[in-house]
Design an enzyme around this catalytic site. Structure first.
Site, PDB file in Angstrom:
ATOM      1  N   CYS A  74      29.896  16.588  44.273  1.00  0.00           N
ATOM      2  CA  CYS A  74      30.271  17.326  45.489  1.00  0.00           C
ATOM      3  C   CYS A  74      29.196  17.149  46.556  1.00  0.00           C
ATOM      4  O   CYS A  74      29.502  16.927  47.734  1.00  0.00           O
ATOM      5  CB  CYS A  74      30.443  18.813  45.192  1.00  0.00           C
ATOM      6  N   CYS A  81      27.531  21.204  41.787  1.00  0.00           N
ATOM      7  CA  CYS A  81      28.243  19.963  41.466  1.00  0.00           C
ATOM      8  C   CYS A  81      27.591  18.761  42.156  1.00  0.00           C
ATOM      9  O   CYS A  81      27.625  18.651  43.382  1.00  0.00           O
ATOM     10  CB  CYS A  81      29.707  20.124  41.896  1.00  0.00           C
TER      11      CYS A  81
END
Length: 138
Positions: free
Chosen positions: A58, A55
């Site tokens: 993230c 991600c």
């Protein structure tokens, strides 16, 4: 002579290491259970970063989360990889990454979905200040 001084790394500033709070990466259900059991019956604020290695947002939030853990030493910061601990992510109804769940006393008290650094910091500050008034004992 003096070469040893030029190659040595500077020591971290006070509070940058060894403080009470740091991000704890949780890699097993047993470790999650141990950490959650330690916090769920306290008034301590717990911030759980549900993320994934693939991600992008993230990864962008990771240094921000670490920096906040260094500043907010009265808060517990946990990091859970949703692929590693899918059962934990399902329990907390995580549907997008990153999701930051804020909990106190075993209950969710806040949630930020997405890489919103300012909202995360604002929510942590709000909940930290509310804990000082709710943490009084009779």
């Amino acid at each position: 002579m003096g070469g040893a001084f030029s190659t040595s790394k500077p020591k971290p500033a006070a509070g940058e290491e060894g403080g009470e709070s740091a991000v704890v990466a949780v890699h097993s259900k047993a470790k999650w259970d141990e950490l959650w059991d330690a916090h769920k019956n306290t008034t301590k604020l717990v911030v759980i970063d549900f993320s994934a290695s693939w991600c992008g947002p993230c990864k962008m939030m990771e240094p921000v989360f670490k920096e906040m853990a260094g500043r907010f030493t009265d808060v517990a910061f946990l990091k859970v990889d949703v692929d590693e601990l899918a059962e934990v992510a399902r329990t907390w109804r995580v549907e997008a990454m990153p999701t930051f769940v804020l909990a106190r006393g075993g209950e969710e008290v806040g949630r930020i979905v997405g890489a919103d650094k300012d909202e995360l910091e604002k929510t942590i500050n709000t909940l930290r200040s509310s804990s000082s008034s709710t943490a009084t004992t009779t």
